[in-house]
Design a protein around this motif. Structure first.
Motif, PDB file in Angstrom:
ATOM      1  N   PHE A   8       0.861  -1.175   0.000  1.00 37.16           N
ATOM      2  CA  PHE A   8       0.000   0.000   0.000  1.00 37.16           C
ATOM      3  C   PHE A   8       0.905   1.235   0.000  1.00 37.16           C
ATOM      4  N   THR A   9       0.443   2.310  -0.613  1.00 33.99           N
ATOM      5  CA  THR A   9       1.083   3.609  -0.432  1.00 33.99           C
ATOM      6  C   THR A   9       0.474   4.247   0.816  1.00 33.99           C
ATOM      7  N   VAL A  10       1.064   5.342   1.268  1.00 27.62           N
ATOM      8  CA  VAL A  10       0.511   6.034   2.426  1.00 27.62           C
ATOM      9  C   VAL A  10      -0.908   6.523   2.121  1.00 27.62           C
ATOM     10  N   ASP A  11      -1.143   6.956   0.887  1.00 31.34           N
ATOM     11  CA  ASP A  11      -2.489   7.400   0.500  1.00 31.34           C
ATOM     12  C   ASP A  11      -3.491   6.249   0.533  1.00 31.34           C
ATOM     13  N   LYS A  45       0.933  -5.023   2.653  1.00 26.50           N
ATOM     14  CA  LYS A  45      -0.491  -5.206   2.955  1.00 26.50           C
ATOM     15  C   LYS A  45      -0.715  -6.126   4.144  1.00 26.50           C
ATOM     16  N   GLU A  46      -0.062  -7.260   4.145  1.00 32.09           N
ATOM     17  CA  GLU A  46      -0.233  -8.234   5.229  1.00 32.09           C
ATOM     18  C   GLU A  46       0.118  -7.621   6.582  1.00 32.09           C
ATOM     19  N   ASN A  47       1.198  -6.829   6.634  1.00 30.90           N
ATOM     20  CA  ASN A  47       1.619  -6.206   7.893  1.00 30.90           C
ATOM     21  C   ASN A  47       0.622  -5.156   8.369  1.00 30.90           C
ATOM     22  N   VAL A  48       0.065  -4.391   7.429  1.00 33.00           N
ATOM     23  CA  VAL A  48      -0.924  -3.370   7.787  1.00 33.00           C
ATOM     24  C   VAL A  48      -2.167  -4.033   8.371  1.00 33.00           C
ATOM     25  N   ILE A  49      -2.617  -5.083   7.740  1.00 34.00           N
ATOM     26  CA  ILE A  49      -3.816  -5.782   8.200  1.00 34.00           C
ATOM     27  C   ILE A  49      -3.596  -6.388   9.577  1.00 34.00           C
ATOM     28  N   GLU A  50      -2.448  -7.017   9.783  1.00 33.48           N
ATOM     29  CA  GLU A  50      -2.143  -7.608  11.094  1.00 33.48           C
ATOM     30  C   GLU A  50      -2.025  -6.530  12.163  1.00 33.48           C
TER      31      GLU A  50
END
Length: 63
Positions: A8-11, A45-50
């Motif tokens: 993902f980007t920051v946006d 993505k996986e890290n953001v979701i976790e």
């Protein structure tokens, strides 16, 4: 092998959670995992979701 769409980007993180980019920046200071590639912040993505599952991110409250 990671592709650009694994990130993902920051946006995109801001849009995902319905918050501002400034809020995402605050979350990075609170431990939201990110990397820098080509001078831009990227979020796996996986890290953001976790991270979201354990931190219940939300926008800061306005005074």
């Amino acid at each position: 092998m990671e592709t650009e769409r694994d990130f993902f980007t920051v946006d995109e993180v801001a849009a995902l959670f319905g918050v501002s980019v400034d809020t995402v920046v605050t979350w990075t200071r609170q431990g939201l995992p990110h990397s820098v590639k080509g001078g831009r912040w990227v979020f796996v993505k996986e890290n953001v979701i976790e991270w979201a599952k354990t931190h219940r991110p939300r926008a800061p409250r306005k005074a």
